[in-house]
Design a protein around this motif. Structure first.
Motif, short mmCIF file in Angstrom:
data_model
loop_
_atom_site.label_atom_id
_atom_site.label_comp_id
_atom_site.label_asym_id
_atom_site.label_seq_id
_atom_site.Cartn_x
_atom_site.Cartn_y
_atom_site.Cartn_z
N THR A 13 38.95 27.75 41.48
CA THR A 13 40.31 27.76 42.01
C THR A 13 40.68 26.35 42.45
OG1 THR A 13 40.14 30.04 42.78
CG2 THR A 13 41.85 28.67 43.78
N ASN A 37 41.88 28.83 37.99
CA ASN A 37 43.07 29.40 38.60
C ASN A 37 43.77 28.30 39.38
OD1 ASN A 37 42.43 32.06 37.70
ND2 ASN A 37 40.98 32.26 39.40
N PHE A 86 42.24 34.18 46.19
CA PHE A 86 41.15 33.80 45.28
C PHE A 86 39.78 33.72 45.94
CE2 PHE A 86 45.06 31.79 43.56
CZ PHE A 86 45.13 32.50 42.37
#
Length: 256
Positions: A13, A37, A86
């Protein structure tokens, strides 16, 4: 693990400040292409959401959040929402920036403060807030966006002393934070771009593009892919023994 696997960011992330346009958008796209992400944040939430939706084409999860990086409460909210969505924050790209063009003797104090607040204070606040998460994880990658303007004196056509000074501060901040947080397996590096045609640099390009090209050995400006490899390298396992470094991407201008 093959050498190409070292560059994969699947299940990672990343937060990219100022990632809705320009250099930030290029870096955000690179990290998404590599599988991360992405959380895009800036003061313009609409632009962040638009960019976040665009990045979904890479089959990653994204968020577009409003954030003034000079506001501690905004910064904390972005970190809180990222962790809630996340669970981890693996990569931080401190890209949000501001500039102001004026001769030193004419530059308003308010302009100096604005540039220093966004470029230096904003990088500090984001690094501090995300760093707390990374310390608890015992890992993380922080990539600060410096500039070749931060290496020393700049040509007379660059009447941007506030910006230049702020980027020099980012270089020192990067090195010092790398020393302080190495014990937590947090890597802190910076990319120092040369001249890229962006909204921020548009006025300078209109005035001095030929002079810039004459000072660039590769004789061209940076393009829409020139920062991608550098960003993925510093965000990935490929750079696991690199910290406190300033990776210069400027077509050779710093070598003159």
């Amino acid at each position: 693990m093959s050498v190409l696997d070292l560059f994969h960011l699947t299940k990672k992330t990343a937060i990219v400040t100022g990632g809705s346009r320009g250099v930030g958008a290029q870096i955000a796209e690179a990290l998404a292409e590599a599988g991360a992400n992405i959380v895009i944040c800036s003061r313009d939430q609409s632009a962040c959401r638009q960019m976040a939706n665009k990045l979904k084409t890479y089959k990653v999860e994204t968020l577009g959040l409003a954030c003034d990086v000079t506001n501690p409460e905004n910064v904390e909210e972005v970190v809180k929402k990222t962790v809630a969505s996340f669970k981890t924050i693996d990569i931080l790209v401190n890209n949000s920036g501001a500039t102001w063009a004026a001769p030193v003797e004419e530059m308003p104090v308010s302009a100096w403060e604005k540039v220093m607040n966004v470029n230096v204070k904003g990088t500090f606040l984001m690094s501090q807030a995300v760093g707390k998460v990374m310390i608890s994880q015992r890992c993380g990658k922080i990539i600060n966006i410096a500039s070749i303007a931060g290496f020393g004196g700049t040509p007379s056509f660059m009447q941007t002393i506030g910006y230049n000074t702020s980027k020099g501060a980012i270089i020192t901040f990067t090195k010092d934070l790398a020393v302080k947080w190495g014990q937590y397996n947090i890597h802190v590096n910076a990319i120092a771009p040369g001249f890229f045609p962006t909204k921020m640099s548009q006025a300078l390009m209109e005035k001095a593009e030929n002079m810039i090209l004459n000072r660039t050995p590769l004789n061209r400006l940076g393009n829409e892919t020139d920062l991608k490899g550098a960003a993925v390298f510093l965000a990935s396992h490929a750079s696991d023994y690199v910290t406190g470094d300033i990776l210069t991407v400027d077509g050779g201008a710093h070598a003159l």
